[in-house]
Design an enzyme around this catalytic site. Structure first.
Site, PDB file in Angstrom:
ATOM      1  N   LEU A  53      41.473  31.223  37.608  1.00 19.44           N
ATOM      2  CA  LEU A  53      41.986  32.311  38.197  1.00 19.44           C
ATOM      3  C   LEU A  53      41.140  32.450  39.258  1.00 19.44           C
ATOM      4  O   LEU A  53      40.520  31.563  39.977  1.00 19.44           O
ATOM      5  CB  LEU A  53      41.404  33.894  37.697  1.00 19.44           C
ATOM      6  CG  LEU A  53      40.744  34.519  36.320  1.00 19.44           C
ATOM      7  CD1 LEU A  53      39.522  35.577  36.412  1.00 19.44           C
ATOM      8  CD2 LEU A  53      42.482  35.208  36.609  1.00 19.44           C
ATOM      9  N   ASP A  54      42.402  32.653  40.679  1.00 18.62           N
ATOM     10  CA  ASP A  54      42.529  32.413  42.258  1.00 18.62           C
ATOM     11  C   ASP A  54      40.806  33.023  42.246  1.00 18.62           C
ATOM     12  O   ASP A  54      40.552  33.484  41.759  1.00 18.62           O
ATOM     13  CB  ASP A  54      43.593  32.975  43.206  1.00 18.62           C
ATOM     14  CG  ASP A  54      44.878  32.432  42.334  1.00 18.62           C
ATOM     15  OD1 ASP A  54      45.055  31.418  41.850  1.00 18.62           O
ATOM     16  OD2 ASP A  54      46.074  33.343  42.848  1.00 18.62           O
ATOM     17  N   LYS A  55      40.504  32.474  43.413  1.00 19.78           N
ATOM     18  CA  LYS A  55      39.514  32.503  44.462  1.00 19.78           C
ATOM     19  C   LYS A  55      39.104  34.830  44.354  1.00 19.78           C
ATOM     20  O   LYS A  55      38.314  35.037  43.542  1.00 19.78           O
ATOM     21  CB  LYS A  55      39.136  32.180  45.744  1.00 19.78           C
ATOM     22  CG  LYS A  55      38.155  32.500  45.758  1.00 19.78           C
ATOM     23  CD  LYS A  55      37.520  31.556  47.451  1.00 19.78           C
ATOM     24  CE  LYS A  55      35.925  32.093  48.409  1.00 19.78           C
ATOM     25  NZ  LYS A  55      36.018  31.671  49.311  1.00 19.78           N
ATOM     26  N   ARG A 163      51.628  36.716  41.982  1.00 21.97           N
ATOM     27  CA  ARG A 163      51.102  37.408  43.629  1.00 21.97           C
ATOM     28  C   ARG A 163      53.047  36.787  44.158  1.00 21.97           C
ATOM     29  O   ARG A 163      53.391  37.377  45.123  1.00 21.97           O
ATOM     30  CB  ARG A 163      50.117  36.397  44.309  1.00 21.97           C
ATOM     31  CG  ARG A 163      48.573  36.814  43.736  1.00 21.97           C
ATOM     32  CD  ARG A 163      48.039  35.961  44.294  1.00 21.97           C
ATOM     33  NE  ARG A 163      47.603  35.734  45.774  1.00 21.97           N
ATOM     34  CZ  ARG A 163      46.572  34.675  46.795  1.00 21.97           C
ATOM     35  NH1 ARG A 163      45.968  34.166  45.273  1.00 21.97           N
ATOM     36  NH2 ARG A 163      46.510  35.363  47.324  1.00 21.97           N
TER      37      ARG A 163
END
Length: 256
Positions: A53-55, A163
């Site tokens: 998962l992205d930060k 995104r």
């Protein structure tokens, strides 16, 4: 302590908080805390990541407890039999349903000495509108500002896929520093106490690699998310399994 959603002898699922890297990366060279390290210390054993998962993204994150199990789970990812579901708050009114099949090149690594532009890769996401709201706030050129609560169901796993797809649809996620709209993000940060990326991996379906039983992991929303859901009166529009994780004090307020 990390919030553990599921743990057995073979795998562990956690609810990753926003702002925490999964592992060491050039993205944030100054960071000293990573999920991989924290979870290893918490469990007292080595863990093996099977996805990312992205930060700034929160939600369900699964690790294997052996390299063999990691390989078996990775096979499920490659075969696209793992079902992932996300919640996002985006700018504007989204359509009721959107199926987007829009190939994307991997984001360019800004830390690479000689960045390479790679060819586009297949990227597919389904979006479902859950709720909308119009605020009497002029942020762009209109006297009101509109937002949508959407569920995203990615069918492929490209970097920043959700995104970037939402940016392509002109409905960027609120507080997305890379792909979003700064004015709207600043309004949520300064006036709604919501300065984090409003993207949450709320649910993951997979098959247990040993027992072959179906597994469903559901990650509750954090305080920032719950505050917005309550302010916008979106409790009834949340997916049923996620609504069941609503804190007791919020459930009482919802039923009034």
């Amino acid at each position: 302590m990390l919030d553990i959603l599921y743990l057995d002898d073979h795998l562990v699922a956690i609810n990753k908080p926003s702002g925490l890297l999964v592992h060491r990366s050039d993205i944030d060279r100054h960071e000293t805390r990573f999920v991989l390290q924290l979870l290893r210390n918490q469990l007292g054993q080595r863990v093996y990541p099977v996805h990312r998962l992205d930060k700034p993204t929160s939600g369900v994150l699964v690790f294997a407890l052996s390299s063999e199990i990691a390989s078996q789970i990775a096979d499920q990812w490659r075969e696209r039999v793992i079902d992932k579901r996300y919640l996002a708050i985006v700018r504007g009114y989204m359509p009721e349903y959107v199926h987007i099949d829009y190939a994307m090149s991997p984001p360019i690594d800004k830390y690479a000495k000689q960045p390479v532009i790679k060819p586009p890769q297949e990227a597919i996401t389904d979006f479902r509108l859950l709720a909308t709201i119009e605020l009497d706030v002029e942020i762009d050129k209109y006297p009101q500002s509109r937002y949508s609560l959407v569920e995203a169901m990615p069918k492929t796993g490209r970097k920043h896929q959700i995104r970037r797809h939402l940016k392509h649809l002109s409905h960027p996620i609120i507080c997305d520093a890379r792909y979003g709209k700064g004015r709207h993000s600043r309004y949520f940060r300064d006036h709604l106490n919501a300065g984090r990326l409003l993207l949450h991996a709320w649910q993951l379906h997979m098959t247990h690699p040993v027992t072959q039983q179906p597994l469903v992991f559901t990650a509750p929303l954090d305080n920032v998310w719950w505050s917005l859901v309550q302010r916008f009166q979106w409790q009834a529009q949340l997916p049923e399994l996620l609504a069941a994780t609503l804190p007791e004090d919020n459930k009482e307020r919802t039923s009034v």
